[in-house]
Design an enzyme around this catalytic site. Sequence first.
Site, PDB file in Angstrom:
ATOM      1  N   TYR A 101     -12.045   4.231  -7.978  1.00  0.00           N
ATOM      2  CA  TYR A 101     -11.241   3.018  -7.780  1.00  0.00           C
ATOM      3  C   TYR A 101     -10.389   2.794  -9.027  1.00  0.00           C
ATOM      4  CZ  TYR A 101     -10.093  -1.977  -7.603  1.00  0.00           C
ATOM      5  OH  TYR A 101      -9.430  -3.175  -7.619  1.00  0.00           O
ATOM      6  N   GLU A 190      -3.202  -1.233  -6.381  1.00  0.00           N
ATOM      7  CA  GLU A 190      -4.602  -0.824  -6.255  1.00  0.00           C
ATOM      8  C   GLU A 190      -4.726   0.473  -5.472  1.00  0.00           C
ATOM      9  OE1 GLU A 190      -8.253  -3.576  -5.105  1.00  0.00           O
ATOM     10  OE2 GLU A 190      -7.502  -2.551  -3.321  1.00  0.00           O
TER      11      GLU A 190
END
Length: 384
Positions: A101, A190
């Site tokens: 992530y 993101e």
Amino acid sequence: MDLYEYQGKQLFRRFGIGVSDGRLATSPEEARAAAVDLGAQVVVKAQVLTGGRGKAGGVKLADSPADAEQRAREILGLDIRGHVVRKLWIEQASDIAKEYYLSITFDRGAKKPLFMFTTQGGVEIEEVAAESPEALVRLHVDPLEGFRPWVARRLVYGGGVEDPFEQKQIAEIIGQLYRAFVEFDAMLCEINPLIVTPAGEVKALDSKFTVDDSALPRHPDISEWRDTSAAHPIESFAREKGVTYVKLDGEVGILGNGAGLSMSTVDVVAHVGGRPANFCDLGGGGSAEGVVDALEVITRDPQVRSIFFNIFGGITRCDEVARGILEALDRLDMSRYPIVVRLDGTNAEEGRRLLTEAGKPNIDPEATMLDGARRAVELAKEAA
Ligand code: GDP
Ligand code: MN
């Protein structure tokens, strides 16, 4: 403005971040053609402005073009938390060895961009933050100093990435993501998951990209992507008219001048037992033209039963607003709406006199905000 995954990936690609080749499709047939075009296994992905599509059944692997067509049929029209799927992104499927992530957001508290990285990707980042906070590396970037390679190294080492080939690629992606974030005036970039393939290649499997609305004039290419069909139709009409408007779910249409007064009006209407139909701010000017535009927007909402003008004159002159209301009554058919008007401040007396002299049966002047709200709620109930 939130970008769709495929748009965010388009920007990622411009900055050198690895993404899979893909095609947009709006029908099962197009999905099949896209799969033929791409060859190999594909993944069919719902394009909606909300996360967690995978869990909601909006992301599916397909082994053949016929399979892609079938998956597309299942996903199109699906309602994912109020977002109906109209577009699909068909991309070459990736083999996944690891899911990481990576994100950068604007941390308003610290007044600095904030990077977050963890090797525990693929799942909701809130889960990682709650259950294993030590696995989540957070690092601010000083905007005056700008990005420095040590930032990337600290994120990668801090996250516990051990493979040197991975370290190098991720560090590079961190720099590229920072550039994308700054150049596109983003609020959020993101990548979840940022994957490592079995061959050791790192790439972005997903994208969340939010551009600061205030910066859109600097990015005409992005503004063009604004998808008016995804927004509420009355809200997009309001945007066209330049009216500040938020649709709510009640029956009392509200117009105030200034965001603070408009919000208070929403509260007061709720306080006296009514339900606001919207939030609408006439702004500082409150010209006749602005009033006509705002009424045109508000009356597009079929739930509206009464309208409450709450005006505190400062720069806004109450007589000007009164003229606007009367002009709107001439131009639009407002006969079915009881209109409560509370005018106070600059030229309030003049404004009230204009309204009284006009002798319109559906205009009801009230002296205070509380009385006005009570009356508007009462009239909305009578009209229901
Ligand atoms: P989200 O659920 O809205 O965040 O959508 P994502 O794009 O992140 O996809 C959800 C999940 O689907 C990912 O975490 C992956 O596990 C899986 N997925 C997406 N694309 C692929 C792919 O190309 N290959 C494989 N094997 N899985 C994929
Ligand atoms: Mn994701």
